[in-house]
Write a protein that holds these residues in place. Sequence first.
Motif, PDB file in Angstrom:
ATOM      1  N   SER A 408       2.602   3.182   1.670  1.00 24.06           N
ATOM      2  CA  SER A 408       3.520   4.103   1.029  1.00 24.06           C
ATOM      3  C   SER A 408       4.280   3.350  -0.058  1.00 24.06           C
ATOM      4  N   GLY A 411       8.065   5.768  -3.128  1.00 20.11           N
ATOM      5  CA  GLY A 411       9.032   6.711  -2.557  1.00 20.11           C
ATOM      6  C   GLY A 411      10.443   6.344  -2.990  1.00 20.11           C
ATOM      7  N   SER A 412      10.729   5.064  -3.025  1.00 19.64           N
ATOM      8  CA  SER A 412      12.004   4.597  -3.565  1.00 19.64           C
ATOM      9  C   SER A 412      11.696   3.323  -4.332  1.00 19.64           C
TER      10      SER A 412
END
Length: 439
Positions: A408, A411-412
């Motif tokens: 991942s 996402g940020s």
Amino acid sequence: MKIMKFGGTSVGKPERMHQVKDLITRDNQRKIVVLSALSGTTNALVGIGDALAEGKKDLAKERIDALHAHYLDFYKELLQSDAGRSKAEKIIKEHFEFLNIILKISFNEAINRDILAQGELLSTKLFYTLLEEKDVPAVFLPALEYMSIDENGEPELGKISDRLKTILKNYEKETVFVTQGYICKNHRHEVDNLKRGGSDYTASLIGAAIKASVIEIWTDIDGMHNNDPRVVDRTRPIAEMSFDEAAELAYFGAKILHPASIWPAQTYNVPVRLLNTMQPEAAGTTITAEETGVGVKAIAAKDGIIAVKIKSSRMLLAYGFLRKVFEIFEKYKTPIDMITTSEVAVSVTIDDDTHLKEITAELDKFGSTELDYNQSIICVAGNMIAENTGMIRDVVVALGDFPVRMVSYGGSKNNVSILVDTKYKNEALQRLNDELFQW
Ligand code: ADP
Ligand code: ASP
Ligand code: MG
């Protein structure tokens, strides 16, 4: 006012408790001292509760007696005066009588939480007795009078703040306050707790509630390290971090901080310092709102993760599919950590399997569900990671031919998360450490 929280190892030996006394009396600043239970005590109390839950009263009694013996040795080394020793004897007697009475009544979850609270009650009372013996003026501040959680287990920060301020108004001149970490009252007014490692959370909640100048977390290591020192060779402390970076690492497994302990400090912008009781002059880690440096700062890992893959041909080009999936997790109050999607499938991770059966039964209506147990999330955290294009290459190089279940990224700007089978975790952490940090 500042907050000084001392963890289990910092109070786990009589000489360490003396050191804590020295640390809190180094200056005249007003301070709330938050103590954990002596190291090993909460584990022992969990063991007593487990034995009782299984109906093994003899085993529970054996465990109570072993813990009792530990405290009888502890206080004799901690205190020297007759007055101090006889006070400590009374404290220990009272708490172990309580545990022995529990052996005779029928066990339930509320009683279990009462058992778990004994550690912090004992440590703070014994420490307070030491302060009395050493003529250090201090106020005993029972956490059960101000620390509370609501029906969802969330701290009631507004109420905590009101109660604390009301209590503190009575002591405007006093400088040292001693209180318990971890324990609280729940919405039924029963004794409860902030989950394992919760004393950090207590410290942060108090810091936020009274808008302290700083929250100091005193532990057995010289700050947040760039990787888990328990499994990785060559780790080093990080001098400065932002709240976002620290929260990310705490949530994804850096045991030095309770996962929820950053948000209260962050909300009220109270700096958090991680310091070493055994090496008080070490700089440790300072966590503030400021973002410093660009690039990877640290890596942490969280075990006990389950990956849930939902495959559905109906997902193809369908809007509203993810909402339906999320609603099922929401219905069972099960938080999702990671998520990756493709056109025909979505994978999410959870660490709470309490309602996994019900969740998969409902997900099966959309298509097929596959579960992978014993997974670990590895979190690579830092500042502006997404902008640092070389970093993702370094991660890929480090992992080489490693089997990675999910990634991942984006996402940020603070993290990249990688899901691996737990059996590969230690090696993955070491490889990432060697590749991402220069030595
Ligand atoms: P305390 O009892 O003081 O709360 P903990 O045992 O909860 O202490 O947390 C400190 C421990 O956290 C350290 O001894 C270390 O082994 C472990 N730890 C795991 N990850 C990290 C990290 N990234 N940096 C520092 N310590 C870590
Ligand atoms: N004593 C509790 C535990 O061991 C809380 C803490 O130490 O932070 O989990
Ligand atoms: Mg801890």
